[in-house]
Design a protein around this motif. Sequence first.
Motif, PDB file in Angstrom:
ATOM      1  N   GLU A  16      -0.486  -3.743  38.779  1.00 18.78           N
ATOM      2  CA  GLU A  16       0.971  -3.594  38.696  1.00 18.78           C
ATOM      3  C   GLU A  16       1.572  -4.299  39.899  1.00 18.78           C
ATOM      4  O   GLU A  16       1.119  -4.119  41.019  1.00 18.78           O
ATOM      5  CB  GLU A  16       1.315  -2.106  38.719  1.00 18.78           C
ATOM      6  CG  GLU A  16       2.759  -1.818  38.417  1.00 18.78           C
ATOM      7  CD  GLU A  16       3.026  -0.330  38.324  1.00 18.78           C
ATOM      8  OE1 GLU A  16       3.540   0.218  39.318  1.00 18.78           O
ATOM      9  OE2 GLU A  16       2.707   0.276  37.290  1.00 18.78           O
ATOM     10  N   ARG A  17       2.579  -5.116  39.656  1.00 17.54           N
ATOM     11  CA  ARG A  17       3.247  -5.771  40.786  1.00 17.54           C
ATOM     12  C   ARG A  17       4.738  -5.849  40.515  1.00 17.54           C
ATOM     13  O   ARG A  17       5.186  -5.928  39.370  1.00 17.54           O
ATOM     14  CB  ARG A  17       2.644  -7.125  41.066  1.00 17.54           C
ATOM     15  CG  ARG A  17       3.067  -8.186  40.141  1.00 17.54           C
ATOM     16  CD  ARG A  17       2.533  -9.542  40.461  1.00 17.54           C
ATOM     17  NE  ARG A  17       2.951 -10.316  39.299  1.00 17.54           N
ATOM     18  CZ  ARG A  17       2.492 -11.451  38.940  1.00 17.54           C
ATOM     19  NH1 ARG A  17       1.569 -12.015  39.620  1.00 17.54           N
ATOM     20  NH2 ARG A  17       2.941 -12.059  37.874  1.00 17.54           N
ATOM     21  N   ARG A  18       5.491  -5.806  41.568  1.00 15.79           N
ATOM     22  CA  ARG A  18       6.947  -5.863  41.476  1.00 15.79           C
ATOM     23  C   ARG A  18       7.408  -7.298  41.697  1.00 15.79           C
ATOM     24  O   ARG A  18       6.942  -7.977  42.597  1.00 15.79           O
ATOM     25  CB  ARG A  18       7.570  -4.944  42.514  1.00 15.79           C
ATOM     26  CG  ARG A  18       7.175  -3.504  42.309  1.00 15.79           C
ATOM     27  CD  ARG A  18       7.945  -2.576  43.223  1.00 15.79           C
ATOM     28  NE  ARG A  18       7.527  -1.198  43.055  1.00 15.79           N
ATOM     29  CZ  ARG A  18       7.879  -0.415  42.041  1.00 15.79           C
ATOM     30  NH1 ARG A  18       8.635  -0.886  41.096  1.00 15.79           N
ATOM     31  NH2 ARG A  18       7.455   0.826  41.973  1.00 15.79           N
ATOM     32  N   VAL A  19       8.332  -7.728  40.844  1.00 14.96           N
ATOM     33  CA  VAL A  19       8.848  -9.094  40.895  1.00 14.96           C
ATOM     34  C   VAL A  19      10.363  -9.017  41.029  1.00 14.96           C
ATOM     35  O   VAL A  19      11.016  -8.296  40.282  1.00 14.96           O
ATOM     36  CB  VAL A  19       8.466  -9.871  39.613  1.00 14.96           C
ATOM     37  CG1 VAL A  19       9.037 -11.276  39.653  1.00 14.96           C
ATOM     38  CG2 VAL A  19       6.970  -9.891  39.431  1.00 14.96           C
ATOM     39  N   GLU A  20      10.903  -9.762  41.978  1.00 19.36           N
ATOM     40  CA  GLU A  20      12.348  -9.790  42.166  1.00 19.36           C
ATOM     41  C   GLU A  20      12.915 -11.015  41.456  1.00 19.36           C
ATOM     42  O   GLU A  20      12.430 -12.131  41.638  1.00 19.36           O
ATOM     43  CB  GLU A  20      12.683  -9.836  43.656  1.00 19.36           C
ATOM     44  CG  GLU A  20      14.149  -9.607  43.931  1.00 19.36           C
ATOM     45  CD  GLU A  20      14.441  -9.418  45.404  1.00 19.36           C
ATOM     46  OE1 GLU A  20      15.485  -9.932  45.844  1.00 19.36           O
ATOM     47  OE2 GLU A  20      13.640  -8.786  46.092  1.00 19.36           O
ATOM     48  N   THR A  21      13.948 -10.810  40.647  1.00 18.54           N
ATOM     49  CA  THR A  21      14.558 -11.904  39.902  1.00 18.54           C
ATOM     50  C   THR A  21      15.618 -12.590  40.763  1.00 18.54           C
ATOM     51  O   THR A  21      15.926 -12.155  41.872  1.00 18.54           O
ATOM     52  CB  THR A  21      15.220 -11.389  38.606  1.00 18.54           C
ATOM     53  OG1 THR A  21      16.291 -10.518  38.952  1.00 18.54           O
ATOM     54  CG2 THR A  21      14.219 -10.675  37.731  1.00 18.54           C
ATOM     55  N   ALA A  22      16.196 -13.660  40.225  1.00 18.21           N
ATOM     56  CA  ALA A  22      17.220 -14.409  40.950  1.00 18.21           C
ATOM     57  C   ALA A  22      18.471 -13.569  41.203  1.00 18.21           C
ATOM     58  O   ALA A  22      19.208 -13.817  42.152  1.00 18.21           O
ATOM     59  CB  ALA A  22      17.589 -15.668  40.171  1.00 18.21           C
ATOM     60  N   ARG A  23      18.712 -12.551  40.355  1.00 19.42           N
ATOM     61  CA  ARG A  23      19.890 -11.691  40.521  1.00 19.42           C
ATOM     62  C   ARG A  23      19.556 -10.427  41.320  1.00 19.42           C
ATOM     63  O   ARG A  23      20.264  -9.435  41.238  1.00 19.42           O
ATOM     64  CB  ARG A  23      20.446 -11.291  39.168  1.00 19.42           C
ATOM     65  CG  ARG A  23      21.077 -12.449  38.421  1.00 19.42           C
ATOM     66  CD  ARG A  23      21.936 -11.931  37.312  1.00 19.42           C
ATOM     67  NE  ARG A  23      21.228 -12.086  36.047  1.00 19.42           N
ATOM     68  CZ  ARG A  23      21.489 -11.391  34.963  1.00 19.42           C
ATOM     69  NH1 ARG A  23      22.406 -10.464  34.966  1.00 19.42           N
ATOM     70  NH2 ARG A  23      20.821 -11.604  33.856  1.00 19.42           N
ATOM     71  N   ASN A  24      18.468 -10.469  42.069  1.00 23.94           N
ATOM     72  CA  ASN A  24      18.020  -9.351  42.900  1.00 23.94           C
ATOM     73  C   ASN A  24      17.666  -8.103  42.106  1.00 23.94           C
ATOM     74  O   ASN A  24      17.703  -7.000  42.632  1.00 23.94           O
ATOM     75  CB  ASN A  24      19.047  -9.010  43.986  1.00 23.94           C
ATOM     76  CG  ASN A  24      19.184 -10.119  45.000  1.00 23.94           C
ATOM     77  OD1 ASN A  24      18.233 -10.854  45.252  1.00 23.94           O
ATOM     78  ND2 ASN A  24      20.363 -10.275  45.553  1.00 23.94           N
ATOM     79  N   ASP A  25      17.339  -8.273  40.842  1.00 28.02           N
ATOM     80  CA  ASP A  25      16.801  -7.160  40.060  1.00 28.02           C
ATOM     81  C   ASP A  25      15.300  -7.094  40.319  1.00 28.02           C
ATOM     82  O   ASP A  25      14.656  -8.116  40.558  1.00 28.02           O
ATOM     83  CB  ASP A  25      17.036  -7.368  38.556  1.00 28.02           C
ATOM     84  CG  ASP A  25      18.505  -7.311  38.191  1.00 28.02           C
ATOM     85  OD1 ASP A  25      19.260  -6.595  38.873  1.00 28.02           O
ATOM     86  OD2 ASP A  25      18.896  -7.986  37.224  1.00 28.02           O
ATOM     87  N   VAL A  26      14.747  -5.900  40.262  1.00 28.91           N
ATOM     88  CA  VAL A  26      13.311  -5.735  40.461  1.00 28.91           C
ATOM     89  C   VAL A  26      12.672  -5.325  39.131  1.00 28.91           C
ATOM     90  O   VAL A  26      13.076  -4.342  38.520  1.00 28.91           O
ATOM     91  CB  VAL A  26      13.013  -4.672  41.548  1.00 28.91           C
ATOM     92  CG1 VAL A  26      11.519  -4.461  41.681  1.00 28.91           C
ATOM     93  CG2 VAL A  26      13.612  -5.082  42.876  1.00 28.91           C
TER      94      VAL A  26
END
Length: 61
Positions: A16-26
């Motif tokens: 499991e890994r957390r990814v941050e999108t361009a709109r700062n959503d996780v």
Amino acid sequence: MKKIFEREGVFVGYKERRVETARNDVLVHREENPTRLWWELKEAIKGKRVKIIVYEVEKSD
């Protein structure tokens, strides 16, 4: 009933890994991969009527 399979180990690898999108959503990205043990179990029970009981093995550190 007769025993047809008895092994110990991890059947499915899990990450499991957390990814941050361009709109700062996780977003949480989950990945599951069957291990060799999973495929051995699948082959052992293929076409058979079975009763499967799973026990969690305590980790000894």
